[in-house]
Structure formats: C-alpha cells, structure tokens
Design a protein around this motif. Sequence first.
Motif, PDB file in Angstrom:
ATOM      1  N   GLN A 213       0.792  -1.231   0.000  1.00  0.00           N
ATOM      2  CA  GLN A 213       0.000   0.000   0.000  1.00  0.00           C
ATOM      3  C   GLN A 213       0.824   1.281   0.000  1.00  0.00           C
ATOM      4  OE1 GLN A 213      -2.653  -0.151   3.291  1.00  0.00           O
ATOM      5  NE2 GLN A 213      -1.079   0.141   4.831  1.00  0.00           N
ATOM      6  N   ASP A 214       2.034   1.251   0.498  1.00  0.00           N
ATOM      7  CA  ASP A 214       2.859   2.454   0.517  1.00  0.00           C
ATOM      8  C   ASP A 214       3.835   2.528  -0.652  1.00  0.00           C
ATOM      9  OD1 ASP A 214       1.656   3.435   2.867  1.00  0.00           O
ATOM     10  OD2 ASP A 214       3.022   2.271   4.134  1.00  0.00           O
ATOM     11  N   ASN A 215       3.733   1.591  -1.580  1.00  0.00           N
ATOM     12  CA  ASN A 215       4.621   1.586  -2.739  1.00  0.00           C
ATOM     13  C   ASN A 215       4.251   2.705  -3.708  1.00  0.00           C
ATOM     14  OD1 ASN A 215       5.497  -0.811  -1.581  1.00  0.00           O
ATOM     15  ND2 ASN A 215       5.435  -1.964  -3.478  1.00  0.00           N
ATOM     16  N   SER A 216       5.254   3.214  -4.401  1.00  0.00           N
ATOM     17  CA  SER A 216       5.013   4.179  -5.473  1.00  0.00           C
ATOM     18  C   SER A 216       4.455   3.428  -6.677  1.00  0.00           C
ATOM     19  CB  SER A 216       6.327   4.867  -5.859  1.00  0.00           C
ATOM     20  OG  SER A 216       7.207   3.923  -6.466  1.00  0.00           O
ATOM     21  N   ALA A 217       3.990   4.174  -7.676  1.00  0.00           N
ATOM     22  CA  ALA A 217       3.492   3.538  -8.897  1.00  0.00           C
ATOM     23  C   ALA A 217       4.601   2.722  -9.556  1.00  0.00           C
ATOM     24  CB  ALA A 217       2.950   4.592  -9.857  1.00  0.00           C
ATOM     25  N   GLU A 218       5.815   3.240  -9.554  1.00  0.00           N
ATOM     26  CA  GLU A 218       6.946   2.516 -10.145  1.00  0.00           C
ATOM     27  C   GLU A 218       7.216   1.223  -9.379  1.00  0.00           C
ATOM     28  OE1 GLU A 218      11.727   3.124 -10.722  1.00  0.00           O
ATOM     29  OE2 GLU A 218      10.442   4.884 -10.921  1.00  0.00           O
ATOM     30  N   GLU A 219       7.156   1.279  -8.055  1.00  0.00           N
ATOM     31  CA  GLU A 219       7.380   0.082  -7.247  1.00  0.00           C
ATOM     32  C   GLU A 219       6.277  -0.948  -7.474  1.00  0.00           C
ATOM     33  OE1 GLU A 219       9.745   1.901  -3.384  1.00  0.00           O
ATOM     34  OE2 GLU A 219       7.580   2.240  -3.560  1.00  0.00           O
ATOM     35  N   LEU A 220       5.023  -0.493  -7.606  1.00  0.00           N
ATOM     36  CA  LEU A 220       3.927  -1.419  -7.894  1.00  0.00           C
ATOM     37  C   LEU A 220       4.147  -2.096  -9.234  1.00  0.00           C
ATOM     38  CD1 LEU A 220       0.818   0.610  -6.679  1.00  0.00           C
ATOM     39  CD2 LEU A 220       1.748  -1.489  -5.665  1.00  0.00           C
ATOM     40  N   SER A 221       4.586  -1.331 -10.218  1.00  0.00           N
ATOM     41  CA  SER A 221       4.877  -1.887 -11.530  1.00  0.00           C
ATOM     42  C   SER A 221       5.965  -2.951 -11.433  1.00  0.00           C
ATOM     43  CB  SER A 221       5.303  -0.778 -12.485  1.00  0.00           C
ATOM     44  OG  SER A 221       5.569  -1.298 -13.759  1.00  0.00           O
ATOM     45  N   GLU A 222       6.988  -2.704 -10.637  1.00  0.00           N
ATOM     46  CA  GLU A 222       8.066  -3.677 -10.446  1.00  0.00           C
ATOM     47  C   GLU A 222       7.554  -4.940  -9.754  1.00  0.00           C
ATOM     48  OE1 GLU A 222      11.332  -1.793  -8.431  1.00  0.00           O
ATOM     49  OE2 GLU A 222      11.599  -0.321 -10.036  1.00  0.00           O
ATOM     50  N   VAL A 223       6.704  -4.769  -8.745  1.00  0.00           N
ATOM     51  CA  VAL A 223       6.133  -5.918  -8.035  1.00  0.00           C
ATOM     52  C   VAL A 223       5.368  -6.801  -9.014  1.00  0.00           C
ATOM     53  CG1 VAL A 223       4.356  -6.607  -6.356  1.00  0.00           C
ATOM     54  CG2 VAL A 223       6.023  -4.851  -5.743  1.00  0.00           C
ATOM     55  N   ILE A 224       4.552  -6.175  -9.843  1.00  0.00           N
ATOM     56  CA  ILE A 224       3.767  -6.934 -10.818  1.00  0.00           C
ATOM     57  C   ILE A 224       4.683  -7.594 -11.836  1.00  0.00           C
ATOM     58  CG2 ILE A 224       2.061  -6.755 -12.679  1.00  0.00           C
ATOM     59  CD1 ILE A 224       0.785  -4.448 -10.951  1.00  0.00           C
ATOM     60  N   GLY A 225       5.608  -6.828 -12.385  1.00  0.00           N
ATOM     61  CA  GLY A 225       6.536  -7.364 -13.378  1.00  0.00           C
ATOM     62  C   GLY A 225       7.354  -8.522 -12.849  1.00  0.00           C
ATOM     63  N   ASP A 226       7.807  -8.403 -11.601  1.00  0.00           N
ATOM     64  CA  ASP A 226       8.609  -9.468 -10.994  1.00  0.00           C
ATOM     65  C   ASP A 226       7.773 -10.700 -10.663  1.00  0.00           C
ATOM     66  OD1 ASP A 226      10.817  -7.800 -11.154  1.00  0.00           O
ATOM     67  OD2 ASP A 226      10.805  -7.257  -9.021  1.00  0.00           O
ATOM     68  N   SER A 227       6.469 -10.504 -10.455  1.00  0.00           N
ATOM     69  CA  SER A 227       5.599 -11.611 -10.066  1.00  0.00           C
ATOM     70  C   SER A 227       5.073 -12.410 -11.252  1.00  0.00           C
ATOM     71  CB  SER A 227       4.410 -11.083  -9.258  1.00  0.00           C
ATOM     72  OG  SER A 227       4.858 -10.474  -8.062  1.00  0.00           O
ATOM     73  N   VAL A 228       4.882 -11.730 -12.385  1.00  0.00           N
ATOM     74  CA  VAL A 228       4.338 -12.398 -13.566  1.00  0.00           C
ATOM     75  C   VAL A 228       5.344 -13.430 -14.061  1.00  0.00           C
ATOM     76  CG1 VAL A 228       3.654 -12.076 -15.976  1.00  0.00           C
ATOM     77  CG2 VAL A 228       2.874 -10.469 -14.228  1.00  0.00           C
ATOM     78  N   GLY A 229       4.883 -14.657 -14.170  1.00  0.00           N
ATOM     79  CA  GLY A 229       5.739 -15.736 -14.648  1.00  0.00           C
ATOM     80  C   GLY A 229       6.709 -16.265 -13.605  1.00  0.00           C
ATOM     81  N   ALA A 230       6.627 -15.749 -12.398  1.00  0.00           N
ATOM     82  CA  ALA A 230       7.523 -16.190 -11.334  1.00  0.00           C
ATOM     83  C   ALA A 230       6.928 -17.400 -10.614  1.00  0.00           C
ATOM     84  CB  ALA A 230       7.769 -15.051 -10.352  1.00  0.00           C
ATOM     85  N   ASP A 231       7.521 -17.738  -9.512  1.00  0.00           N
ATOM     86  CA  ASP A 231       7.066 -18.841  -8.674  1.00  0.00           C
ATOM     87  C   ASP A 231       5.572 -18.686  -8.368  1.00  0.00           C
ATOM     88  OD1 ASP A 231       6.511 -20.388  -6.211  1.00  0.00           O
ATOM     89  OD2 ASP A 231       8.664 -20.729  -6.238  1.00  0.00           O
ATOM     90  N   GLU A 232       4.875 -19.780  -8.250  1.00  0.00           N
ATOM     91  CA  GLU A 232       3.434 -19.752  -8.004  1.00  0.00           C
ATOM     92  C   GLU A 232       3.059 -19.085  -6.682  1.00  0.00           C
ATOM     93  OE1 GLU A 232       1.737 -23.624  -8.552  1.00  0.00           O
ATOM     94  OE2 GLU A 232       2.025 -23.548 -10.706  1.00  0.00           O
ATOM     95  N   LYS A 233       4.013 -18.891  -5.801  1.00  0.00           N
ATOM     96  CA  LYS A 233       3.726 -18.207  -4.538  1.00  0.00           C
ATOM     97  C   LYS A 233       3.247 -16.777  -4.775  1.00  0.00           C
ATOM     98  CE  LYS A 233       7.768 -19.487  -2.926  1.00  0.00           C
ATOM     99  NZ  LYS A 233       8.965 -19.515  -2.109  1.00  0.00           N
ATOM    100  N   ALA A 234       3.585 -16.196  -5.929  1.00  0.00           N
ATOM    101  CA  ALA A 234       3.183 -14.825  -6.235  1.00  0.00           C
ATOM    102  C   ALA A 234       1.742 -14.733  -6.722  1.00  0.00           C
ATOM    103  CB  ALA A 234       4.113 -14.233  -7.294  1.00  0.00           C
ATOM    104  N   LEU A 235       1.146 -15.829  -7.129  1.00  0.00           N
ATOM    105  CA  LEU A 235      -0.198 -15.799  -7.722  1.00  0.00           C
ATOM    106  C   LEU A 235      -1.276 -15.228  -6.801  1.00  0.00           C
ATOM    107  CD1 LEU A 235      -0.226 -19.094  -9.815  1.00  0.00           C
ATOM    108  CD2 LEU A 235       0.127 -16.741 -10.607  1.00  0.00           C
ATOM    109  N   PRO A 236      -1.314 -15.575  -5.522  1.00  0.00           N
ATOM    110  CA  PRO A 236      -2.351 -14.964  -4.676  1.00  0.00           C
ATOM    111  C   PRO A 236      -2.235 -13.442  -4.614  1.00  0.00           C
ATOM    112  CG  PRO A 236      -1.453 -16.893  -3.596  1.00  0.00           C
ATOM    113  CD  PRO A 236      -0.578 -16.623  -4.803  1.00  0.00           C
ATOM    114  N   GLY A 237      -1.010 -12.943  -4.573  1.00  0.00           N
ATOM    115  CA  GLY A 237      -0.818 -11.496  -4.543  1.00  0.00           C
ATOM    116  C   GLY A 237      -1.298 -10.842  -5.813  1.00  0.00           C
TER     117      GLY A 237
END
Length: 78
Positions: A15-39
């Motif tokens: 919730q306190d992430n910047s738009a750029e940080e949110l974009s990085e979180v999403i980018g890093d999660s897509v195609g990553a380990d399945e643990k990221a899917l709930p997020g």
Amino acid sequence: MKTVDLRQAIVMRVQDNSAEELSEVIGDSVGADEKALPGLGVLFEMIWQESSESEQGRMVDSLYKHLHDSEFANPTPS
C-alpha cells in the motif's frame, strides 16, 4: 491479537509503494514462482472492482483471446 487475512496482508505489503514500485512488483511476479499468484489475484481484484463495465469487458476479451490462442491454451507445467 488481531488476525489479518491474506487480502489484508497483501494490501498492507504494497500500500505504501510508489506507482513505479507497484509496476516492479507486478513485473517481478508475472511468470515467477506460483507463490506470487495470490498477490497478483488480490491486485487484479482491486483493479477489477474499480474498472468500468467496458474496461472489465476488455479484460475478459483479452483473457479469452489468451486462453484460446494455441500458444497459451495448454501451458506446460514449470
């Protein structure tokens, strides 16, 4: 002791992430380990709830096309 559910925990984590940080979180999660899917699911739920019917329709159309594209129709397990 207050119990925090999965949705709340995920929202609190970003919730306190910047738009750029949110974009990085999403980018890093897509195609990553399945643990990221709930997020990703919680973040998508937030987007869905704030989207107009036409935006939701575009998302569903895009998803439908990806699901029925021969390249994506039968993903191989990682």
